[in-house]
Every structure is written in structure tokens, then in C-alpha cells.
Design an enzyme around this catalytic site. Structure first.
Site, mmCIF file in Angstrom:
data_model
loop_
_atom_site.group_PDB
_atom_site.id
_atom_site.type_symbol
_atom_site.label_atom_id
_atom_site.label_comp_id
_atom_site.label_asym_id
_atom_site.label_seq_id
_atom_site.Cartn_x
_atom_site.Cartn_y
_atom_site.Cartn_z
ATOM 1 N N CYS A 30 1.101 -0.843 0.167
ATOM 2 C CA CYS A 30 -0.197 -0.159 -0.357
ATOM 3 C C CYS A 30 0.877 0.816 -0.170
ATOM 4 O O CYS A 30 1.518 1.347 0.918
ATOM 5 C CB CYS A 30 -1.168 0.151 1.355
ATOM 6 S SG CYS A 30 -2.236 1.319 1.741
ATOM 7 N N CYS A 33 0.280 3.763 2.764
ATOM 8 C CA CYS A 33 0.329 3.359 4.202
ATOM 9 C C CYS A 33 1.930 3.672 4.816
ATOM 10 O O CYS A 33 2.517 3.858 5.631
ATOM 11 C CB CYS A 33 0.490 1.774 4.365
ATOM 12 S SG CYS A 33 -0.876 1.220 4.096
#
Length: 124
Positions: A30, A33
Site C-alpha cells: 500500500c 500506507c
């Protein structure tokens, strides 16, 4: 204090902690993230009265499923065993600081009384 990794065993212990808990649900693939990680880590160094934890949703799928994590990053904040915040998306450093300060300033006795009232229990 740096962040800690939570798993099935340590998750409930972290919620039960005396300190408020901020959990970052993430995955290695991600991009948002990975971008948010330094902000989260810096906040953990700044706000030592909170526990900062991460849950890798790929490795801890049971936790992610139980908490209905649908998007990452997702932040959850618990204080005195009450979930106070649950939102997907990365925050800026100033947004995260503001959120932490709001949680710090909450009147938890009032929140517990509201919860007790919702459960049909008399307020203490």
C-alpha cells in the site's frame, strides 16, 4: 516510544492498556500506507503518553476481518477500552497531532456514562 506490531494475542492486551492506543492498519503493498508510516512514527516519538501500534493486514487477517477493515491505511484510537476513532486514509502530521490532542482532552467519564445509557444501564 516507537511503534509496536500487534498480533492476535497482543491486540486485546494493547486495548486494555492504561495508555490510549492508536493503531495503524497497513500493508506493505500500500503506497499511502508507506507514505504515512514516517508521520505515524514521528508522532509516536512526540506523544509518549499514547501507545502507537501497527497491524499488518496481510499477516493479521483475522484482526482486519473482525474489525471490518476495508481500506488502508485505517487508523483506530482506543482509550479506556472504548473505540473513539475509526477512519480510513492517511493524515498529515498536523491532523494527527490535532486528533491526538482531541482524544487526550476527552472527558472519558462522560463517554462511559453515554455508553452505559445506550446499553440500557443506568448512568453512574
Amino acid at each position: 516510544m516507537s511503534t509496536i506490531e500487534l498480533n492476535q494475542t497482543s491486540f486485546q492486551e494493547a486495548i486494555d492498556s492504561e495508555k490510549p492506543l492508536i493503531v495503524d492498519f497497513w500493508a506493505s503493498w500500500c503506497g499511502p500506507c508507506r507514505s504515512f508510516a514516517p508521520t505515524f512514527e514521528a508522532a509516536s516519538e512526540k506523544h509518549t503518553d499514547f501507545v502507537f501500534a501497527k497491524v499488518n493486514t496481510e499477516e493479521q487477517q483475522e484482526i482486519a476481518t473482525a474489525l471490518k477493515i476495508r481500506s488502508i491505511p485505517t487508523l483506530m484510537i482506543f482509550r479506556e477500552r472504548v473505540m473513539l476513532f475509526n477512519e480510513a486514509g492517511a493524515l498529515s502530521a498536523s491532523q494527527l497531532d490535532d486528533l491526538i490532542n482531541q482524544v487526550r482532552d476527552l472527558d472519558m467519564a462522560s463517554i462511559h456514562a453515554q455508553i452505559a445509557g445506550q446499553d440500557g444501564q443506568p448512568e453512574a
